[in-house]
Design a protein around this motif. Sequence first.
Motif, short mmCIF file in Angstrom:
data_model
loop_
_atom_site.label_atom_id
_atom_site.label_comp_id
_atom_site.label_asym_id
_atom_site.label_seq_id
_atom_site.Cartn_x
_atom_site.Cartn_y
_atom_site.Cartn_z
N HIS A 108 -0.95 -1.34 -5.43
CA HIS A 108 -2.36 -1.54 -5.74
C HIS A 108 -2.82 -0.69 -6.93
O HIS A 108 -3.89 -0.92 -7.48
N ASN A 142 -4.68 -6.11 -9.99
CA ASN A 142 -3.67 -5.21 -9.43
C ASN A 142 -2.51 -6.01 -8.84
O ASN A 142 -2.68 -7.14 -8.38
N THR A 170 -2.66 -7.40 -5.13
CA THR A 170 -3.51 -8.58 -4.94
C THR A 170 -2.81 -9.83 -5.46
O THR A 170 -2.88 -10.89 -4.83
N CYS A 201 0.84 -1.21 0.00
CA CYS A 201 0.00 0.00 0.00
C CYS A 201 0.87 1.25 0.00
O CYS A 201 0.58 2.22 -0.71
#
Length: 126
Positions: free
Chosen positions: A42, A50, A53, A37
Amino acid sequence: MDPRRATPAHWLLGATSGLLVWASSFTVLYASLSLGCEAGWHTRTLAGANLLTLVLALAWAAHLLVLAALWRHFGRWPREDMRRWLARTLTGIGLAATVWTGWPLLALPPCAGQQLALEEAACSTS
């Protein structure tokens, strides 16, 4: 390895390995989520999904494969050995905990909380 020839320390490490794999999965997933993050993974896409993930799903799948291999390994131990039951029970608990910890990766978008915090900060300054 035949469990009847294992030393107590070796057997204990083997019996608790399912829980150790779960602890590893928990640590890797949450550390990767935080780092991803912050790094903006992402927002990047790879193969239609993405990047964050995909990284998290691969890490989760690797841990699930290790747990499946442990389950199979302990299944080869003699049925009459009580340690087989204990090792498989602890591995099953580790597997359930790993599934419970990782399933939100597939159901929820990563970094959603970060997005909300950024939107609130933008609203409060205007």
